[in-house]
Each structure stands twice: as structure tokens, then as C-alpha cells.
Design a protein around this motif. Structure first.
Motif, short mmCIF file in Angstrom:
data_model
loop_
_atom_site.label_atom_id
_atom_site.label_comp_id
_atom_site.label_asym_id
_atom_site.label_seq_id
_atom_site.Cartn_x
_atom_site.Cartn_y
_atom_site.Cartn_z
N LEU A 205 0.82 -1.20 0.00
CA LEU A 205 0.00 0.00 0.00
C LEU A 205 0.86 1.25 0.00
N PRO A 206 0.37 2.30 -0.69
CA PRO A 206 1.15 3.55 -0.67
C PRO A 206 1.22 4.12 0.75
N ALA A 207 2.31 4.82 1.02
CA ALA A 207 2.50 5.41 2.35
C ALA A 207 1.47 6.50 2.58
N PRO A 208 0.96 6.60 3.80
CA PRO A 208 0.00 7.68 4.09
C PRO A 208 0.69 9.03 3.98
N LYS A 209 -0.12 10.04 3.62
CA LYS A 209 0.44 11.38 3.46
C LYS A 209 0.84 11.99 4.80
N VAL A 210 0.25 11.52 5.89
CA VAL A 210 0.58 12.03 7.21
C VAL A 210 1.09 10.87 8.06
N PRO A 211 2.39 10.80 8.23
CA PRO A 211 2.93 9.74 9.09
C PRO A 211 2.59 10.05 10.55
N LYS A 212 1.74 9.17 11.15
CA LYS A 212 1.17 9.47 12.45
C LYS A 212 2.23 9.68 13.52
N GLN B 48 5.13 23.02 8.52
CA GLN B 48 4.97 21.57 8.54
C GLN B 48 3.60 21.18 9.06
N LEU B 49 3.13 21.89 10.11
CA LEU B 49 1.78 21.62 10.62
C LEU B 49 0.73 21.92 9.57
N ALA B 50 0.94 22.96 8.79
CA ALA B 50 0.01 23.29 7.72
C ALA B 50 -0.04 22.17 6.68
N ARG C 121 -3.38 19.84 5.67
CA ARG C 121 -3.85 19.79 4.29
C ARG C 121 -3.85 18.36 3.74
N ASN C 122 -2.98 17.48 4.28
CA ASN C 122 -2.81 16.14 3.73
C ASN C 122 -3.57 15.05 4.50
N LEU C 123 -4.31 15.42 5.53
CA LEU C 123 -5.11 14.42 6.25
C LEU C 123 -6.16 13.80 5.34
N PRO C 124 -6.58 12.58 5.64
CA PRO C 124 -7.65 11.97 4.82
C PRO C 124 -8.87 12.89 4.76
N SER D 188 -4.16 17.89 16.33
CA SER D 188 -3.71 16.79 17.17
C SER D 188 -4.80 15.72 17.29
N PHE D 189 -6.05 16.15 17.45
CA PHE D 189 -7.16 15.21 17.54
C PHE D 189 -7.30 14.41 16.25
N SER D 190 -7.19 15.08 15.13
CA SER D 190 -7.33 14.40 13.84
C SER D 190 -6.21 13.41 13.60
N VAL D 191 -4.99 13.80 13.95
CA VAL D 191 -3.85 12.89 13.78
C VAL D 191 -3.97 11.70 14.71
N GLU D 192 -4.45 11.93 15.92
CA GLU D 192 -4.61 10.84 16.88
C GLU D 192 -5.65 9.84 16.39
#
Length: 822
Positions: A242-249, A366-368, A372-375, A428-432
Motif C-alpha cells: 500500500l502507498p504510504a500515508p500522506k501524514v505519518p502518524k 509543517q503543521l500546515a 492539508r494532507n489528512l484523509p 492533534s485530535f485528527s492525527v490521533e
């Protein structure tokens, strides 16, 4: 260079119309103060350089060449103020003429106008130091070390050394300042790389170990080493999946925590206190903000001073008084220097703030990117706007000016700061909420992010290495230039020091034959200490008399000129520089100039007749190579002591039956003439503490010396058995005695006439014999052929002969040895 054969001065300074024949030989200009001597000095300098140092430079107030170069009666017609010099150019073997007028001093007329001749005059113009006055000579001796260094380097035309040194220092400082910014980028890139790899130090072994753990989890071969082109994710593309996720958790969580800490740090009490201190320092600078804005003008101001033509600003062409122009420019430079020093101090306070803001900027960006790259993408604007504001503030602080913008950049209340802090929680909530990666996914993300940040670190390191190489090179060039120029200057000063010491010993050999001196250059300064009778080294003004200081100044000047021009040192004007040299060393000074500089034409001015006589008796100046002014009038200029002129004036006064005036003029001239006769013949005059001698003192001494001369000449001729010569001397002696008798028989009439005692009783026919008697007496002191005064030739203290310029008068005073006579 050149020697001057003839000078014509018209409507210039205090001179209306004057021609002086210098004959390319040493020449003396003498006369009481205020009789016009300096006018000739100024004319020589103006003719050769187009300027007059007496009217320009520091301390000259409102003086200028254009306004005060012309004679006062021609002050509104500067084109009438003209100086013409006829010169000889030894290097070309040619004669040439240069003419300047005060209206157009930079456009001389040169004849013949040939490139080689024009080049010689341009060379002379670049060396205005050929003219030296006592006020200038003291600056070499008594000046402060820094000022002395400037003056000596200017005379040696080395003043550009310091300008270049300052320019190299500026380049070095700029490179060092730029390196700090590159160092910040390098350190931030290193921090981000270590954060991504989860290592505490950026060492090759540590990095390699951490990477190989992750590679092993992906069944990738271990890396043996990490080089400049090594990719830690090498082989990852071939594994598929699978392709790597755009946001490495895992990495995102770390970056979010770091970003929030940086945002909170901006609002901390410690940061607020630091920023307030910087604001206070910046506010204090507001009064000098205009100077801070013009710091770059210093180079322009320096150039303006160098290009100033004594009349017009080289930038705007507005006419200025030279002294005022220099005062304004130098004043602005001093203010700029003070402002620059204060700016440097405040910039050091600002630097940590800038580093913090520049560190915040990449974190927010980087946070921006994560937002922008979250699912389910989040708004990235809060982070982007805060990053943009951090960038703007950092740039404002780097720019420093205008100060209002810099102060505003330190306001802790950001409109965009709190929205960014609030949005961190959402991010932070979205990444978690993202699914936890498998070990293989985490390893893949680890290597992917790590490679990205490794590349960023490598780029930052490359830029830093280039910046460091530039800064190191600039520093080395500056240091090498300083070391090389200091060594060269030290060698120059050692050579000058040796010449100076030799010259000073020559003129003070009777009491300072072991004299030593030290010229010590250091950091733009030139120390000058001299030995005081073996008691140690001291500044020249500490123990040496004013006369010795003048001697030192002259010797140092001559040593500098010899080093600067060598054989090209063919012309020099010494304007009253010898006046305070003590009487016991005057003859030695004359001998020094004559023997050490035989190819240099010296033009010397003095108001002291004793100095003039020393110059003549030592043969530094030939008998006819002098002009002596007796008075000066604003409408007529200086008037020379010319026999024809004086006798013509006396005859005219007698013809008009103005006996009182005629008697005064005659007495005045006879005092001058009798002093000359005494000087040439060694006439002995009773010492007077005030140095004022009456006509009776001088005339009787001169007559006595001439009588003794004839008597000794006859005895000498007799010792050699030369009877014809004895008869010749008898004839001359008899003629002299007759003239003396006639003059003495009439002399009693002079004093009563001058002192108004019975002057009314004298008429034209009474005073005419007096004039005739002294005319005849004067002729007896001169050669009938060349008109030169008869003078004594000595060997040590022994009188060997009496001669004139053409040798027609040649009286032997050296008797035949008794052994030879026997």
C-alpha cells in the motif's frame, strides 16, 4: 620631478606683479614679517598643484582659494590672478612652462603641451608635500599617534591602505553575520532530522544504527555507512504494498508537540521580558534613526572628501567653502560611526529573537502540510498565517529599519497566534484518530520522512559550509592584508627611522652623536619616541627643546621624502621651518641640506637675517640667489632690497629736497648693507642682547674687517715674494681707504637729519655729497666685474682667501709656510 627656473606672479595673494629668477638652484626669500615672503610660497604651490594649503583644510574657517587667492584689489576678478612657472625637467632634459589662474585652477596651460611633460606636472600635483611650513612640520613630531600615522601615510601616499583595510573588515563582518543565519538553518535542520529519527545526537554511528533497525524491519539490507549521496530509504520502492500515508502518524505527533511548545514559548513571560528589553533599546535609538538609515553613506562621504576640488561638491556640484564642506562631511561621518556602534549593540540583543522566530516558521509550515494532507483535510490557514507573520517579523528584525516596523515586530500580541494555538488541538485530535501504523508501515514512514529531512539537513550543511568558507576566507584575507601591510609599513618606517636618525645626528653631532629614535606602527597608529641623552626613550615634546623638535620635524620630513621620491626629490619649499633651530646648529642644518640633497632645489623663507647669512656663508644659497623684501604695501605689493631701487629713491628724495626722508632711507639701507658686509667678511660687532645693532656698530665693523683683509692679503703676498700682487692690493686698499675717509667725513650729517636735529639746515647741495660718498663706499665691498659681495673662504676657523662670485677678486690669505720660506 622638476626644478624651477623662473616664476611670474600677477595679482596673486599680496603680490601685484613680480618676477623672480630662481635659476633651478637653491633660493632664499628673506625679509621682515609681513613683507610678502609667503606670497611666493603660495604662488609656487598654486602654480604646481592648483591649490594653496594655507587656505584649505581643517581650521581654515571661511578661507578658500577662489575667494582669497587673488590680490584684494582683484578679488572679484579671479581670472587676473595668474602664476606662471618656467621649470626644468631633469628626467626629460626639457624646459616647460605652466600657467594657472585662480578662476580655473584645474585647467593649467602647459607649454609645450606634450604627454610626457603633462605627466610630470600631474606627478608633481600628486605630491603637494613638496611645500612644508613649520605648522605642518610639528604634526609629524608632536601629533597623537593616530593622527601622526594618518599624516605620515598621507605624505607617503599610503592612506589608501587603511581604507582598504576597513573595506576588507566590512566584508569579513558581513560574511560572519550571514554565517549566523546559515548556522541557524543548519541547526534547525539538524533538530528536525534528529526528531524524525528519534536520536539524541547527530553522529554517523548513531544515525546508522537507528536507520538499520528500521531497514531490518522491512527486510532491507543494512547500510554499511552513510555518505553524502546515501539514501536511507534505498530499496523501499521495490517492496510494493500500500502507498504510504500522506501524514505519518508517529512523526506528526512529535512535530505537533514541538510546534505547540514553540507557539507557547512566544507567549511566555520570559519571552515577553526579553522582547520588552529589545523594544526599550530600539526606542532609545529613535532620535538617531536618520543617521542609522544613512550608514551606507559613509563610503560615499569618504569618496566625496577624496574627490572634492576645493570648490564644488563632487555629488551635487553646489559651491562650498572648503573648510565648511570638510567640517560638514566629517561631522556626518562621526555621527554615522556613533550610530553604527549603537546599532551593532542592539542587533546583538535582537539576534536570539530572530533565531526563535525563524525556528517557529518551518514548524508551522509543517503543521500546515499535515492539516492539508489528512484523509479529511483540515484548514491549514491558521498555521500558514502564523508562519507568514513569524516570517514577516523575523525579516523586519533583520532589516532593522525603519525602527517603527522593528518595534512593532516585537509586539507579543499576535492576531494570528492564538488561532494557530487553538488549531493545534484540532490537528492533534485528527492525527490521533488516524489508524496506528503497523511496524512495517511505521518503519516505512520513518525512512521516508527521515530521508526528506536528511536531504534538507545536507542542503543546509552545504550552504553553511559555503558560508563558512566565505567567512573564513574573508577573515583570512583581512588578517593577511593587515599582517602584510603592517610588515611593509614596519620595513618602511625602519628605513625612514634610520635616515631620520642619521640626519638628526648630522645636525646635532656636538651633543647627540649617539641619538636614537623609534618609529613603531600598531593598529593604525604610529608611535614616535626619541632618546634623550641615554636616559631612555620619550615623546619628542617631553624633554627636547622647541629648537630640537623643529630639527626633528625637518629631519623626519626629509627622510620621508627621500623614501617617497628617491632621486625624484628635486624640489622642496621650506617655509620658515628653520626659525627655532638654535643658532649653534644652523650651519649644520645648511650643510645637511647641501650635502645630503645635492640634487634638490630648496626654496627657503626666513625673516631672520642671521639665517640668511648662514645659508649664504655655507654656500647652501649662492650670493645672488636670494630676494630680500624691505617693505610691503597693499597697493604695490612687496618691495625688494635692490641697490638700484634704493639709490633711485634716495636720489629722487634729494632732488625733491626732502632731506629728512632721504636721510632715513639712506640710513636704513646702510644698516642692511653693512650687516651683509659684516656677514661676508666676518666683521665683529659688540654683542647686544636685543639683537638690534646701530649703523655705527655695523659700518665700523665692516670697514675694520675689510681693512684687516687688505692688510693680511698684502702680508701674504709678501710672504710669497709676489711684489706685483702687493702693488695691486695696495691700489685696491688705497681706493678703499679713500672711500672710507670720504664717507666718514660726511657721516656726521646723517644722524642729525634723521633725528630732526638741524635737519632744516640741510639743502640738496649739502646732502648730495653724503649720498655719493656712500655709493662709492658700497662699491668697494663689491667685485667690479660680477657685482657680487666679496666674501671670506675658511677652512675650519682659518681664513684662507677672499673672493667674489666670478673669482676676479681673489685675495690669498694663506701665508707661505716658514719652512718653505727658509
Amino acid at each position: 620631478m622638476i626644478s624651477v627656473e623662473r616664476i611670474q606672479i600677477i595679482e596673486f595673494r599680496g603680490i601685484r606683479d613680480l618676477i623672480v629668477d630662481l635659476g633651478s638652484s637653491n633660493f632664499a626669500v628673506s625679509g621682515p614679517n609681513g613683507t610678502g615672503k609667503s606670497g611666493i610660497v603660495d604662488a609656487l604651490e598654486f602654480g604646481l598643484t592648483g591649490t594653496i594649503s594655507r587656505l584649505v583644510g581643517k581650521g581654515r574657517g571661511a578661507l578658500s582659494v577662489k575667494e582669497h587667492g587673488p590680490h584684494v584689489n582683484s578679488r572679484t576678478q579671479p581670472e587676473k590672478a595668474v602664476v606662471t612657472l618656467e621649470v626644468f625637467i631633469p628626467s626629460l632634459g626639457k624646459k616647460a612652462t605652466i600657467t594657472r589662474n585662480v578662476k580655473s585652477p584645474k585647467a593649467p596651460k602647459i607649454t609645450p603641451d606634450e604627454p610626457a611633460i603633462r605627466a610630470v606636472f600631474e606627478h608633481v600635483q600628486r605630491h603637494p608635500e613638496f611645500s612644508l611650513s613649520r605648522r605642518e612640520i610639528i604634526k609629524y613630531v608632536l601629533a597623537e599617534p593616530g593622527v601622526r600615522a594618518e599624516e605620515v601615510q598621507a605624505l607617503l601616499q599610503l592612506d589608501k591602505l587603511d581604507t582598504t583595510r576597513k573595506l576588507l573588515l566590512k566584508i569579513s563582518n558581513t560574511a560572519t553575520r550571514d554565517l549566523k543565519a546559515l548556522e541557524g538553518e543548519r541547526d534547525r535542520a539538524a533538530t528536525h532530522l534528529m526528531s524524525a529519527l528519534g536520536i539524541a545526537e547527530l553522529k554517523g554511528s548513531t544515525l546508522l544504527a537507528a536507520v538499520n533497525v528500521k531497514r531490518a524491519g522491512l527486510d532491507l539490507p543494512a547500510l554499511s555507512k552513510i555518505e553524502a549521496t546515501t539514501s536511507i530509504r534505498d530499496g523501499l520502492e521495490t517492496q510494493g504494498g500500500l502507498p504510504a500515508p500522506k501524514v505519518p502518524k508517529v512523526q506528526a505527533k512529535t512535530d505537533i508537540a514541538d510546534g505547540l511548545a514553540s507557539l507557547e514559548a512566544v507567549r511566555s513571560p520570559e519571552t515577553e521580558t526579553t522582547w520588552k528589553g529589545v523594544v526599550d533599546a530600539l526606542t532609545a535609538l529613535k532620535a538617531n534613526e536618520s543617521k542609522l538609515a544613512n550608514l551606507r553613506r559613509d563610503g560615499m562621504l569618504t569618496t566625496a572628501l577624496a574627490l572634492f576640488d576645493e570648490e564644488h561638491c563632487p555629488v551635487c556640484e553646489i559651491e562650498w567653502e572648503p573648510a565648511k564642506f570638510r567640517a560638514v562631511v566629517e561631522g556626518q561621518r562621526e555621527q554615522l560611526k556613533a550610530a553604527a556602534d549603537e546599532r551593532k549593540r542592539v542587533e546583538e540583543l535582537i539576534e536570539p529573537v530572530v533565531v526563535a522566530l525563524e525556528g517557529l516558521r518551518p514548524m508551522l509550515r509543517q503543521l500546515a502540510i499535515y492539516a492539508r494532507n489528512l484523509p479529511a483535510p483540515l484548514a491549514f490557514e491558521p498555521f500558514a498565517e502564523a508562519a507568514k507573520e513569524a516570517d514577516r517579523r523575523a525579516q523586519a528584525l533583520r532589516n532593522f529599519l525603519p525602527l517603527d516596523e522593528t518595534i512593532a515586530a516585537l509586539d507579543p500580541n499576535w492576531d494570528t497566534l492564538q488561532p494557530a494555538v487553538d488549531h493545534v488541538a484540532t490537528l492533534s485530535f485528527s492525527v490521533e484518530a488516524l489508524p496506528d501504523p503497523t511496524d512495517r508501515d511505521a518503519a516505512r514512514d520513518y525512512l521516508t520522512v527521515g530521508q526528506e529531512r536528511l536531504e534538507a539537513w545536507r542542503q543546509a550543511m552545504t550552504k553553511y559550509a559555503a558560508g563558512k568558507a566565505k567567512a573564513d576566507t574573508a577573515a583570512k584575507v583581512h588578517a593577511l592584508y593587515g599582517k602584510t601591510t603592517d610588515a611593509a609599513l614596519e620595513a618602511i618606517y625602519k628605513e625612514v627611522e634610520a635616515e631620520f636618525r642619521s640626519y638628526y645626528r648630522d645636525i646635532n653631532g656636538d651633543d647627540e652623536s649617539k641619538f636614537e629614535a623609534q618609529l613603531t606602527p600598531s593598529l593604525g597608529k604610529l608611535g614616535f619616541e626619541v632618546d634623550f641623552y641615554g636616559k631612555g626613550f620619550f615623546p619628542p615634546g617631553a624633554y627636547h627643546s622647541e629648537g630640537h623638535q623643529d630639527g626633528m620635524g625637518l629631519c623626519l620630513y626629509l627622510a620621508l621624502m627621500k623614501h617617497l621620491l628617491g632621486d625624484q626629490f628635486t624640489f622642496a619649499v621650506l617655509d620658515d621651518v628653520l626659525m627655532s633651530v638654535d643658532a649653534g646648529h644652523r650651519r649644520e642644518v645648511c650643510t645637511l641640506l647641501k650635502t645630503k640633497f645635492p640634487k634638490t632645489q630648496f626654496v627657503l623663507t626666513t625673516h631672520d637675517p642671521v639665517w640668511l647669512n648662514h645659508m649664504k656663508s655655507s654656500k647652501l644659497v649662492a650670493g645672488k640667489n636670494a630676494i630680500i623684501f624691505r617693505k610691503w604695501h597693499v597697493d604695490h605689493g612687496p618691495q625688494e632690497w635692490k641697490q638700484t631701487d634704493v639709490w633711485a629713491e634716495v636720489d629722487q628724495l634729494v632732488a625733491s629736497n626732502e632731506i629728512r626722508a632721504a636721510a632715513g632711507q639712506l640710513r636704513h639701507y646702510l644698516e642692511y648693507a653693512a650687516a651683509e658686509w659684516c656677514a661676508r667678511l666676518g666683521g665683529r660687532v659688540e654683542y647686544r642682547s636685543d639683537g638690534k645693532y646701530e649703523l655705527g656698530d655695523l659700518l665700523s665693523a665692516a670697514i675694520g674687517a675689510m681693512s684687516e683683509l687688505y692688510k693680511k692679503a698684502k702680508l701674504t703676498a709678501q710672504s710669497w715674494g709676489d711684489k706685483p700682487r702687493v702693488e695691486e692690493i695696495n691700489v685696491s686698499h688705497s681706493a678703499f681707504t679713500a672711500a672710507v675717509t670720504l664717507s666718514q667725513s660726511e657721516q656726521w650729517e646723517i644722524n642729525p637729519a634723521i633725528h630732526f636735529n638741524e635737519w632744516a639746515n640741510f639743502q640738496r647741495q649739502d646732502f648730495e655729497p653724503v649720498v655719493a660718498a656712500f655709493k662709492q663706499l658700497e662699491r668697494e665691498f663689491e667685485c667690479p666685474g660680477c657685482g657680487d659681495l666679496i666674501y671670506i673662504v675658511k677652512s675650519g676657523n682659518t681664513k684662507e682667501a677672499a673672493r667674489c662670485g666670478c673669482a676676479k677678486v681673489n685675495l690669498n690669505l694663506k701665508p707661505k709656510p716658514k719652512e718653505a720660506a727658509a
